[in-house]
Scaffold this active site. Sequence first.
Site, mmCIF file in Angstrom:
data_model
loop_
_atom_site.group_PDB
_atom_site.id
_atom_site.type_symbol
_atom_site.label_atom_id
_atom_site.label_comp_id
_atom_site.label_asym_id
_atom_site.label_seq_id
_atom_site.Cartn_x
_atom_site.Cartn_y
_atom_site.Cartn_z
ATOM 1 N N GLY A 119 0.838 -1.191 0.000
ATOM 2 C CA GLY A 119 0.000 0.000 0.000
ATOM 3 C C GLY A 119 0.871 1.238 0.000
ATOM 4 O O GLY A 119 1.409 1.659 -1.024
ATOM 5 N N SER A 122 4.442 1.448 4.629
ATOM 6 C CA SER A 122 4.824 1.945 5.957
ATOM 7 C C SER A 122 4.950 0.843 7.002
ATOM 8 O O SER A 122 5.092 1.133 8.191
ATOM 9 C CB SER A 122 3.811 2.991 6.441
ATOM 10 O OG SER A 122 2.522 2.414 6.569
ATOM 11 N N GLU A 248 -3.140 -9.605 6.344
ATOM 12 C CA GLU A 248 -1.829 -9.103 5.952
ATOM 13 C C GLU A 248 -1.389 -9.548 4.558
ATOM 14 O O GLU A 248 -0.218 -9.822 4.308
ATOM 15 C CB GLU A 248 -0.788 -9.472 7.006
ATOM 16 C CG GLU A 248 -1.156 -8.913 8.372
ATOM 17 C CD GLU A 248 -0.031 -8.983 9.385
ATOM 18 O OE1 GLU A 248 1.146 -9.046 8.983
ATOM 19 O OE2 GLU A 248 -0.333 -8.950 10.590
ATOM 20 N N THR A 250 -1.885 -12.259 2.918
ATOM 21 C CA THR A 250 -1.548 -13.664 2.681
ATOM 22 C C THR A 250 -2.741 -14.487 2.196
ATOM 23 O O THR A 250 -2.564 -15.611 1.737
ATOM 24 C CB THR A 250 -0.961 -14.297 3.965
ATOM 25 O OG1 THR A 250 -0.301 -15.514 3.635
ATOM 26 C CG2 THR A 250 -2.037 -14.576 5.008
ATOM 27 N N TYR A 460 2.737 1.302 25.059
ATOM 28 C CA TYR A 460 3.594 1.444 23.877
ATOM 29 C C TYR A 460 4.965 1.875 24.383
ATOM 30 O O TYR A 460 5.076 2.880 25.081
ATOM 31 C CB TYR A 460 2.980 2.503 22.962
ATOM 32 C CG TYR A 460 3.634 2.713 21.610
ATOM 33 C CD1 TYR A 460 2.955 2.372 20.449
ATOM 34 C CD2 TYR A 460 4.885 3.306 21.486
ATOM 35 C CE1 TYR A 460 3.506 2.593 19.204
ATOM 36 C CE2 TYR A 460 5.451 3.525 20.246
ATOM 37 C CZ TYR A 460 4.758 3.176 19.103
ATOM 38 O OH TYR A 460 5.310 3.405 17.865
#
Length: 542
Positions: A119, A122, A248, A250, A460
């Site tokens: 895409g 990123s 993803e 696949t 995070y």
Amino acid sequence: MTRSWWGWGRTDRALADDECVELAALIPGLPGRPRAVPRLRDLEVPPSRLGPPSSLPLTTDPAVRAAHSYGKAYRDVVRALAGDLGGAPDAVAHPADEDDVVRLLDWAGTAGVVVVPFGGGSSVVGGVEYRGDRPWVSMDLTRLDRVLEIDRVSRAARIQGGALGPVLEEQLRPAGLTLRHFPQSFEFSTLGGWLATRAGGHYATLHTHIDDLVESMRVVTPAGVHESWRLPGSGAGPSPDRLFLGSEGTLGVVTEAWMRLQDRPRWKASASVTFPDMTTATTAVRAISQAGLHPANCRLLDAGEAALSGASTTGECVLVLGVESAAVPVAGRLAELTGLARDAGGSVAGDPVGGAVDAADAIDAAGAIDAAGAIDAAGAIDAAGAWRAAFLRMPYVRDGLARMSAIVETFETACTWDRVDELVATVQAEVGAAVGEVTGAPGLVNCRFTHVYPDGAAPYFTVITAGRPGSEVAMWDDVKTAASEVLGRLGATITHHHAVGRDHRPGYDRQRPEPFAAALRAVKATLDPAGILNPGVLIDPV
């Protein structure tokens, strides 16, 4: 706008050499000058192993292939800086419509060529490269970038999967609507990429993931085209869309989706709250998340993260709160939120910022991330604005530090509230110890909460330390492995919103139940019998 081929984002926003040196001075043990950024024309791209038919939208141009070799993880940036393009795709496809996607997959299946959907490129988890021996094609979907249809009554739109964030928002603007999904990669990622990775976005509460905004999907697989019905909800068996959300690339290529939209916000307000320690701050955030007030932004920064972003220099933790609405003023809701934070031991910093905004407010990468980036009438940026500015700048800072041989890694997770305090303390202690062991130097291990739920939070972590020139990738691998092992031992997810890719496969294999893994392998064999789609992501290649 010129995209960087080797690092994050735009070339005009990359750090200059003197900025790299200035940053590196804060980390003892780094070299005095940054590594030069190689010029593409000076690098060797391996000869293509393919002679694709001229009837297909494929190119073997070396510069285009080089720009599609990797995603934007730290590992990718360091390899690109070293001029390592040995894994470049043999060709890059630029389909203009769904028929092109079908023809490309039909050809690849017959020729035994691997296809990796791409895409905006990123990915920070090794999701858009191929690490095998077969010839492979990177399928760049950004020509499929149109909003095809808007249903204003139902507040939904049919959007092609290759539309970058700013592109789709610009097309929705005349209708007064917005998808309102703004990951940090907003400017450089696509709708199809968000769906394929179950991306987390703008909202820190309630609609935190792209999953919540999907009405139906259209996906091209080697075995046929999947299209689910447009429905506001359904209890008819397992959800067809759930099969492809997070797949993803696949299982298939996302070409279109009907997405739930919102009216553009007319009122926004923000505030920041300081706390003496992380335990007190966590208690406040839990109270807020369980109060049903659904702030758009509820980012908690520990003292190290607050200092790194410039949100605080006094050693306190900072909570960034933001609210927004298209229907009613939000000052009262913000007051309720800051009241909860104050009751839990927080101190509200200054006056809340915000008010009515133009319903057609511009959305761009600098202003789209969250409602808490307001600037007051005097032009002073508050702590929330300072955090947002640092948030948008951080990927460029990472690239600058990588040029100085610093090790920079971010990883995120999620767990329930009863385990949050232990998880944060354990990760910071054990990953900090691993950093010292791997690099021989101390390092920063900071934490922030990006998303919060009534039953838990998404911590995070940011790791920054000095590396050794030439050994950066190996050292980064060791640090990442240590972090993954800690998360697995504590029963926290290997990823909350960065996806699995190839880098998180060991953690994902531990997390998923074996019967589900067997079912996923069976689905892969059914939809992609030749095993051409993104082998190695989620499951082992056939």
